[in-house]
Scaffold this active site. Structure first.
Site, PDB file in Angstrom:
ATOM      1  N   HIS A 184      15.871  28.205 -72.307  1.00 55.95           N
ATOM      2  CA  HIS A 184      17.079  27.784 -73.345  1.00 55.95           C
ATOM      3  C   HIS A 184      18.149  27.141 -72.280  1.00 55.95           C
ATOM      4  O   HIS A 184      18.343  27.462 -71.377  1.00 55.95           O
ATOM      5  CB  HIS A 184      17.915  28.930 -73.906  1.00 55.95           C
ATOM      6  CG  HIS A 184      18.707  28.405 -75.086  1.00 55.95           C
ATOM      7  ND1 HIS A 184      20.032  28.129 -74.727  1.00 55.95           N
ATOM      8  CD2 HIS A 184      18.433  28.394 -76.559  1.00 55.95           C
ATOM      9  CE1 HIS A 184      20.610  27.846 -75.979  1.00 55.95           C
ATOM     10  NE2 HIS A 184      19.530  28.141 -77.023  1.00 55.95           N
ATOM     11  N   PRO A 185      18.661  26.008 -72.803  1.00 55.02           N
ATOM     12  CA  PRO A 185      19.330  24.998 -71.930  1.00 55.02           C
ATOM     13  C   PRO A 185      20.851  25.327 -72.084  1.00 55.02           C
ATOM     14  O   PRO A 185      21.773  24.397 -71.364  1.00 55.02           O
ATOM     15  CB  PRO A 185      19.078  23.450 -72.613  1.00 55.02           C
ATOM     16  CG  PRO A 185      18.788  23.873 -74.066  1.00 55.02           C
ATOM     17  CD  PRO A 185      18.148  25.263 -73.943  1.00 55.02           C
ATOM     18  N   CYS A 186      21.247  26.436 -72.374  1.00 59.42           N
ATOM     19  CA  CYS A 186      22.822  26.571 -72.754  1.00 59.42           C
ATOM     20  C   CYS A 186      23.517  26.572 -71.464  1.00 59.42           C
ATOM     21  O   CYS A 186      24.756  26.269 -71.527  1.00 59.42           O
ATOM     22  CB  CYS A 186      23.435  27.707 -73.645  1.00 59.42           C
ATOM     23  SG  CYS A 186      22.465  29.414 -73.016  1.00 59.42           S
ATOM     24  N   ARG A 187      22.841  26.871 -70.248  1.00 63.49           N
ATOM     25  CA  ARG A 187      23.642  27.125 -68.886  1.00 63.49           C
ATOM     26  C   ARG A 187      22.967  26.105 -67.992  1.00 63.49           C
ATOM     27  O   ARG A 187      23.641  25.854 -66.745  1.00 63.49           O
ATOM     28  CB  ARG A 187      23.512  28.423 -68.227  1.00 63.49           C
ATOM     29  CG  ARG A 187      24.012  29.599 -69.444  1.00 63.49           C
ATOM     30  CD  ARG A 187      24.186  30.926 -68.436  1.00 63.49           C
ATOM     31  NE  ARG A 187      24.592  31.927 -69.118  1.00 63.49           N
ATOM     32  CZ  ARG A 187      24.762  33.273 -68.855  1.00 63.49           C
ATOM     33  NH1 ARG A 187      23.866  33.537 -67.902  1.00 63.49           N
ATOM     34  NH2 ARG A 187      25.157  34.094 -69.561  1.00 63.49           N
TER      35      ARG A 187
END
Length: 363
Positions: free
Chosen positions: A252-255
């Site tokens: 997941h690219p959230c960070r």
């Protein structure tokens, strides 16, 4: 729940406004144009990577060119599962490593209080060699105790029988089989790098194989993910560029943006330190030694080559050419935007340390 999440994530990326303003240095985010630029650089430098198109025009996104919808590399080996014994010390807590690419040792003073911009190094938190030496010392110091609690004499090594002198009982030997689990230890992965328009960062998808003709069931892909990331940072998602439901593991690219911003800042700091050392040099040979000794993040993206003095620079210290070199150094950055994906892959490898990402970056 995963189906709903995948659908919402896909539509969120497609409906989010497209940014055309570069904020690469300030936020760690990139625009679609910068993603294509970085992808072209990755394909040029490492031919195992290539551009690919969506399975149908309906699956394409408008903000990326036809034929350059995502990047792909195939046949990436993964030889071992991430069980408790991976990387040596079983049972150790994962250590947040903030200076892995900048050449630090991961010790005290390098771990900040906010772990979001860091990443995990599994099994490296203790000195395994020191622990082994201590254990051997305790084993050697074995003594008897009488009824009064007094220690007896320490046994000499000569009193201990040599196991090689004893005959082996053939029936008592337990022979290790080549494959005790029934599952081949070697897996291969196809890696996909896409662009997340909502987060404005790259996103990695992984599809595993037990053999060239046998796909790895999606839930087994989690055996190759660092424990703390399973079902949190890494989830099973449908790949949006293919028709039908093709499940893959996705980071997941959230960070991603905050981590990449941290890497950019650290690389710039390392490069500034090198510049300061160069300013103190008195000769071209001395400067070459500084450049050869320098490692860190800027070395990942050929910055050493860009900074090295070419054969045409023969001026003595204080000459015009030497001053021009120093001025050029001031204008350089450690990581250019086209080199973004090279550093991105180095960072993302910490999520799947069993997968040999360096295999994809061989020339």
């Amino acid at each position: 729940m995963n189906i709903l999440h995948s659908t919402l994530s896909t539509w969120r990326d497609r409906l989010a406004p497209v940014s055309r303003t570069s904020t690469f240095r300030n936020t760690g985010q990139i625009t679609p144009e910068e993603f294509v630029l970085a992808g072209d650089y990755l394909v040029y430098k490492f031919p195992t990577w290539s551009w690919a198109d969506a399975s149908s025009p309906a699956k394409r996104v408008s903000y990326l060119p036809d034929g350059k919808q995502f990047l792909v590399t195939r046949g990436v080996p993964c030889h071992r599962r991430l069980n408790d014994n991976f990387a040596g010390d079983a049972g150790l807590e994962d250590e947040i490593v903030r200076d892995f690419l900048s050449g630090g040792d991961g010790g005290e003073g390098t771990v900040a209080d906010d772990g979001e911009d860091g990443w995990l190094r599994t099994g490296g938190g203790r000195d395994a060699g020191a622990d082994h030496d201590k254990q051997e010392a305790r084993i050697r110091d074995v003594r008897t105790v009488d009824e009064s609690g007094n220690l007896g004499e320490q046994e000499e090594d000569d009193d201990i029988p040599d196991m090689e002198d004893e005959d082996d009982d053939e029936e008592a030997i337990i022979r290790e089989t080549d494959d005790q689990s029934g599952t081949p230890s070697l897996r291969t992965y196809t890696l996909y790098i896409t662009y997340s328009n909502f987060y404005r960062t790259p996103r990695l998808y992984l599809s595993g194989y037990l053999s060239p003709s046998e796909p790895l069931p999606p839930h087994l892909m989690m055996e190759d993910i660092v424990g703390d990331y399973k079902d949190k940072t890494v989830t099973l998602e449908d790949f949006p560029w293919f028709e039908g439901s093709v499940k893959m593991a996705s980071v997941h690219p959230c960070r991603h943006a905050s981590v990449m911003k941290t890497l950019l800042d650290r690389a710039d700091a390392a490069l500034k330190l090198r510049r300061d050392k160069l300013k103190q040099t008195q000769s071209r040979d001395e400067a070459d030694r500084v450049l050869r000794a320098g490692g860190g993040l800027e070395g990942l993206v050929d910055e050493t080559k860009n900074m090295s003095l070419g054969d045409s620079h023969h001026a003595q210290p204080g000459g015009d050419e030497w001053e021009m070199l120093q001025r050029d150094e001031e204008e350089q950055v450690a990581i250019r935007v086209d080199q973004y994906l090279v550093v991105f892959l180095k960072f993302i490898a910490s999520v799947t340390p069993g997968i040999e990402h360096d295999f994809t970056m061989g020339v």
